[in-house]
Design a protein around this motif. Structure first.
Motif, PDB file in Angstrom:
ATOM      1  N   ASN A  19       0.924  -1.243   0.024  1.00  0.00           N
ATOM      2  CA  ASN A  19       0.122   0.113  -0.027  1.00  0.00           C
ATOM      3  C   ASN A  19       0.889   1.340  -0.008  1.00  0.00           C
ATOM      4  O   ASN A  19       0.626   2.147  -0.655  1.00  0.00           O
ATOM      5  CB  ASN A  19      -0.872   0.007   1.231  1.00  0.00           C
ATOM      6  N   TYR A  22       2.560   1.739  -3.297  1.00  0.00           N
ATOM      7  CA  TYR A  22       1.273   2.206  -4.373  1.00  0.00           C
ATOM      8  C   TYR A  22       0.700   3.445  -4.275  1.00  0.00           C
ATOM      9  O   TYR A  22       0.556   4.348  -5.232  1.00  0.00           O
ATOM     10  CB  TYR A  22       0.363   0.800  -4.516  1.00  0.00           C
ATOM     11  N   PRO A  31       2.151  -6.773  -9.464  1.00  0.00           N
ATOM     12  CA  PRO A  31       1.125  -6.482 -10.289  1.00  0.00           C
ATOM     13  C   PRO A  31      -0.022  -6.422  -9.135  1.00  0.00           C
ATOM     14  O   PRO A  31       0.127  -7.125  -8.414  1.00  0.00           O
ATOM     15  CB  PRO A  31       1.066  -7.603 -11.219  1.00  0.00           C
ATOM     16  N   ASP A  32      -1.005  -5.768  -9.649  1.00  0.00           N
ATOM     17  CA  ASP A  32      -2.265  -5.983  -8.814  1.00  0.00           C
ATOM     18  C   ASP A  32      -2.727  -7.256  -8.609  1.00  0.00           C
ATOM     19  O   ASP A  32      -3.376  -7.407  -7.646  1.00  0.00           O
ATOM     20  CB  ASP A  32      -3.441  -4.865  -9.641  1.00  0.00           C
ATOM     21  N   TYR A  35      -1.370  -8.625  -5.507  1.00  0.00           N
ATOM     22  CA  TYR A  35      -1.894  -7.964  -4.233  1.00  0.00           C
ATOM     23  C   TYR A  35      -3.136  -8.182  -4.033  1.00  0.00           C
ATOM     24  O   TYR A  35      -3.460  -8.608  -3.049  1.00  0.00           O
ATOM     25  CB  TYR A  35      -1.776  -6.370  -4.774  1.00  0.00           C
ATOM     26  N   ASP A  36      -4.090  -8.450  -4.992  1.00  0.00           N
ATOM     27  CA  ASP A  36      -5.273  -8.999  -4.914  1.00  0.00           C
ATOM     28  C   ASP A  36      -5.662 -10.419  -4.463  1.00  0.00           C
ATOM     29  O   ASP A  36      -6.397 -10.818  -3.426  1.00  0.00           O
ATOM     30  CB  ASP A  36      -6.351  -8.926  -6.352  1.00  0.00           C
ATOM     31  N   LEU A  80     -14.816   6.155  -0.172  1.00  0.00           N
ATOM     32  CA  LEU A  80     -14.601   4.803   0.204  1.00  0.00           C
ATOM     33  C   LEU A  80     -14.010   3.891  -1.192  1.00  0.00           C
ATOM     34  O   LEU A  80     -13.775   4.655  -1.952  1.00  0.00           O
ATOM     35  CB  LEU A  80     -15.787   4.026   0.441  1.00  0.00           C
ATOM     36  N   GLU A 113     -20.610   0.820 -15.352  1.00  0.00           N
ATOM     37  CA  GLU A 113     -19.526   1.727 -15.672  1.00  0.00           C
ATOM     38  C   GLU A 113     -18.022   1.205 -15.924  1.00  0.00           C
ATOM     39  O   GLU A 113     -18.144   0.086 -15.134  1.00  0.00           O
ATOM     40  CB  GLU A 113     -19.460   2.882 -14.609  1.00  0.00           C
ATOM     41  N   PRO A 114     -17.342   1.509 -16.658  1.00  0.00           N
ATOM     42  CA  PRO A 114     -16.030   1.250 -16.791  1.00  0.00           C
ATOM     43  C   PRO A 114     -15.257   1.466 -15.512  1.00  0.00           C
ATOM     44  O   PRO A 114     -15.493   2.359 -14.869  1.00  0.00           O
ATOM     45  CB  PRO A 114     -15.282   1.761 -17.909  1.00  0.00           C
ATOM     46  N   LYS A 115     -14.481   0.375 -15.035  1.00  0.00           N
ATOM     47  CA  LYS A 115     -13.549   0.676 -13.666  1.00  0.00           C
ATOM     48  C   LYS A 115     -12.371   1.479 -14.196  1.00  0.00           C
ATOM     49  O   LYS A 115     -11.323   0.702 -14.593  1.00  0.00           O
ATOM     50  CB  LYS A 115     -13.425  -0.428 -12.935  1.00  0.00           C
ATOM     51  N   ALA A 120      -8.973   8.369  -7.829  1.00  0.00           N
ATOM     52  CA  ALA A 120     -10.149   8.973  -7.325  1.00  0.00           C
ATOM     53  C   ALA A 120      -9.851  10.567  -6.898  1.00  0.00           C
ATOM     54  O   ALA A 120      -8.857  11.013  -6.132  1.00  0.00           O
ATOM     55  CB  ALA A 120     -10.743   8.487  -6.287  1.00  0.00           C
ATOM     56  N   GLU A 173     -12.663  10.281 -11.706  1.00  0.00           N
ATOM     57  CA  GLU A 173     -11.391   9.420 -11.837  1.00  0.00           C
ATOM     58  C   GLU A 173     -10.590  10.272 -12.704  1.00  0.00           C
ATOM     59  O   GLU A 173     -11.127  10.844 -13.836  1.00  0.00           O
ATOM     60  CB  GLU A 173     -11.396   8.297 -12.510  1.00  0.00           C
ATOM     61  N   LYS A 314     -13.979  -7.347 -11.422  1.00  0.00           N
ATOM     62  CA  LYS A 314     -12.614  -7.096 -12.134  1.00  0.00           C
ATOM     63  C   LYS A 314     -12.085  -8.015 -13.179  1.00  0.00           C
ATOM     64  O   LYS A 314     -12.702  -9.161 -13.265  1.00  0.00           O
ATOM     65  CB  LYS A 314     -11.528  -7.540 -11.152  1.00  0.00           C
TER      66      LYS A 314
HETATM   67  P1  NAD Z   1     -10.123  -0.148  -6.241  1.00  0.00           P
HETATM   68  O1  NAD Z   1      -9.355   0.502  -7.114  1.00  0.00           O
HETATM   69  O2  NAD Z   1     -10.279  -1.681  -6.322  1.00  0.00           O
HETATM   70  O3  NAD Z   1     -11.733   0.393  -6.319  1.00  0.00           O
HETATM   71  C1  NAD Z   1     -11.973   1.891  -6.015  1.00  0.00           C
HETATM   72  C2  NAD Z   1     -11.758   2.920  -6.790  1.00  0.00           C
HETATM   73  O4  NAD Z   1     -11.897   2.468  -8.079  1.00  0.00           O
HETATM   74  C3  NAD Z   1     -12.363   4.252  -6.542  1.00  0.00           C
HETATM   75  O5  NAD Z   1     -11.497   5.001  -5.418  1.00  0.00           O
HETATM   76  C4  NAD Z   1     -12.107   4.976  -7.912  1.00  0.00           C
HETATM   77  O6  NAD Z   1     -10.730   5.537  -7.765  1.00  0.00           O
HETATM   78  C5  NAD Z   1     -11.994   3.832  -8.927  1.00  0.00           C
HETATM   79  N1  NAD Z   1     -13.184   3.863  -9.724  1.00  0.00           N
HETATM   80  C6  NAD Z   1     -12.795   3.646 -11.192  1.00  0.00           C
HETATM   81  N2  NAD Z   1     -13.849   3.768 -11.830  1.00  0.00           N
HETATM   82  C7  NAD Z   1     -14.905   3.869 -11.229  1.00  0.00           C
HETATM   83  C8  NAD Z   1     -16.215   4.213 -10.985  1.00  0.00           C
HETATM   84  N3  NAD Z   1     -16.775   4.225 -12.498  1.00  0.00           N
HETATM   85  N4  NAD Z   1     -16.951   4.166 -10.178  1.00  0.00           N
HETATM   86  C9  NAD Z   1     -16.532   4.326  -8.817  1.00  0.00           C
HETATM   87  N5  NAD Z   1     -15.119   4.220  -8.633  1.00  0.00           N
HETATM   88  C10 NAD Z   1     -14.425   3.959  -9.465  1.00  0.00           C
HETATM   89  O7  NAD Z   1      -9.915  -0.046  -4.840  1.00  0.00           O
HETATM   90  P2  NAD Z   1      -8.539   0.775  -4.255  1.00  0.00           P
HETATM   91  O8  NAD Z   1      -8.977   0.930  -3.036  1.00  0.00           O
HETATM   92  O9  NAD Z   1      -8.227   2.243  -4.898  1.00  0.00           O
HETATM   93  O10 NAD Z   1      -7.501  -0.011  -4.572  1.00  0.00           O
HETATM   94  C11 NAD Z   1      -7.725  -1.375  -4.521  1.00  0.00           C
HETATM   95  C12 NAD Z   1      -6.793  -1.706  -5.588  1.00  0.00           C
HETATM   96  O11 NAD Z   1      -5.611  -1.312  -5.991  1.00  0.00           O
HETATM   97  C13 NAD Z   1      -6.458  -3.270  -5.532  1.00  0.00           C
HETATM   98  O12 NAD Z   1      -7.624  -4.209  -5.717  1.00  0.00           O
HETATM   99  C14 NAD Z   1      -5.092  -3.636  -6.382  1.00  0.00           C
HETATM  100  O13 NAD Z   1      -5.748  -3.933  -7.685  1.00  0.00           O
HETATM  101  C15 NAD Z   1      -4.537  -2.068  -6.408  1.00  0.00           C
HETATM  102  N6  NAD Z   1      -3.542  -2.144  -5.616  1.00  0.00           N
HETATM  103  C16 NAD Z   1      -2.388  -2.403  -5.883  1.00  0.00           C
HETATM  104  C17 NAD Z   1      -1.083  -2.575  -5.112  1.00  0.00           C
HETATM  105  C18 NAD Z   1       0.186  -2.864  -5.607  1.00  0.00           C
HETATM  106  O14 NAD Z   1       1.164  -3.023  -5.057  1.00  0.00           O
HETATM  107  N7  NAD Z   1       0.381  -3.593  -6.890  1.00  0.00           N
HETATM  108  C19 NAD Z   1      -1.234  -1.960  -3.879  1.00  0.00           C
HETATM  109  C20 NAD Z   1      -2.298  -1.471  -3.461  1.00  0.00           C
HETATM  110  C21 NAD Z   1      -3.379  -1.377  -4.356  1.00  0.00           C
END
Ligand code: NAD
Length: 331
Positions: A19, A22, A31-32, A35-36, A80, A113-115, A120, A173, A314
């Protein structure tokens, strides 16, 4: 201490380190998908061993500590994260859980919606003028980055038309389109500059600059996907309609957003976007399903770090651990 507890502690340490890399340093070392995988193992172990509950566990927290270099911005409503599902079975369980909680039998309406794989942000408009921009930070407190956000052309400094609430917090975003990311990294390779691991880290690193002239030179874009605290005005009862209203005021909304009926509609959306994923001009790591009716959302509420009324579905991982060994992945 038994094996499960030792493993829980080891996973917490490992995930806290990831964390920090990142969210704070914008420089992941895994890679994510990796982490996941570790996060899911931690959540499963914590559920199986409730006596190990710790509110400071990475499974209970959002994001990372805000950087002290930026003024702290306390969010009026917490920003959140999202829960995840990784398969159709997990999605079916999510849908059933919320239908049961609502005591409903007929299909729910979802906004799909696309993620977007970016960062954020919260944008506050007063009387239609942008007065504050902040990152999510740890969910409660973000970093004040108003001057940097003002350099992003897609973010309107003034809303169009009229009828906006006196104070409107927009959430969305900031991301870096693929083309801009490739060009920026290419230039960095040629000039010995900083090469970013992926567009997400490039967007985060570009936005959290102390000199907004640096941010201004980075190819950043923005899509909004919701609102935070709204005062002195009404926006409507349905999420999709709110997005349409925001768009009329000049706030960009992703053109791939759709309103669908029930789980079938969600999965059809998922497969359609997954098939076109590589042709989209920006990187996404999944899609997000949100209950459209705000009154139902109210009933569903939140858990520690995410709303119950939404989930991210995902996509299968594209990154491989071996890519980390390539210069392409170094930061
Ligand atoms: P997340 O990215 O899984 O989901 C929440 C985020 O999604 C929101 O805060 C927002 O920024 C984003 N988002 C994009 N499109 C959206 C939409 N249409 N509506 C709402 N939100 C949207 O959560 P997170 O807490 O930001 O991050 C966790 C993820 O980050 C992990 O699952 C992992 O994939 C990655 N991560 C990777 C590492 C690493 O070391 N590689 C470390 C920490 C986190």
């Amino acid at each position: 201490m038994n094996d499960a507890h030792a493993r829980i502690l080891a996973l917490r340490d490992q995930l806290n380190l990831y964390n920090q890399q990142y969210y704070v340093a914008d420089a992941p070392t895994v890679p994510d998908a990796e982490y996941d995988r570790l996060m899911r193992e931690l959540v499963a172990l914590e559920q199986a061993h409730p006596d190990s509950f710790d509110p400071d566990s990475p499974s209970q927290k959002v994001g990372g500590e805000p950087l002290a270099a930026f003024p702290p911005v306390r969010h009026a409503l917490p920003m959140l994260s999202l829960d995840n599902v990784f398969s159709e079975e997990e999605f079916a369980a999510f849908e059933k859980r919320i239908m049961d909680r609502l005591g409903r039998e007929q299909p729910l309406t979802f906004c799909c919606e696309p993620k977007l794989d970016g960062l954020a942000v919260s944008l506050v408009y007063e009387q239609g003028r942008l007065v504050q921009a902040a990152t999510r930070g740890d969910g409660a407190t973000g970093e004040g980055i108003t001057e940097n956000v003002r350099t992003i052309k897609a973010v309107p400094l003034r809303l169009r038309g009229g009828g906006w609430p006196a104070r409107l917090e927009v959430r969305g975003e900031v991301y870096m389109p693929r083309a801009g990311f490739e060009a920026m990294n290419q230039q960095a390779r040629e000039t010995g500059g900083k090469v970013f691991a992926n567009p997400r880290n490039a967007a985060a690193g570009s936005l959290r600059q102390l000199d907004s002239r640096v941010t201004a030179r980075r190819p950043l874009a923005f899509y909004c996907y919701g609102v935070g605290l709204v005062e002195g005005g009404e926006l409507g009862e349905r999420h999709y309609d709110i997005l349409q209203t925001l768009e009329q005021w000049g706030l960009p909304v992703c053109p791939e957003v759709r309103r669908v009926s029930g789980g079938e509609g969600c999965l059809a959306y998922y497969h359609d976007i997954l098939a076109r994923r590589d042709r989209l001009p920006y990187e996404i790591d999944g899609v997000v399903y949100k209950v459209d009716d705000l009154a139902l959302r109210e009933q569903l509420g939140f858990v520690a770090r995410a709303p119950r009324w939404a989930t991210a579905h995902k996509f299968p991982a594209q990154e491989q651990l071996t890519r980390l060994l390539n210069v392409e992945f170094q930061v």
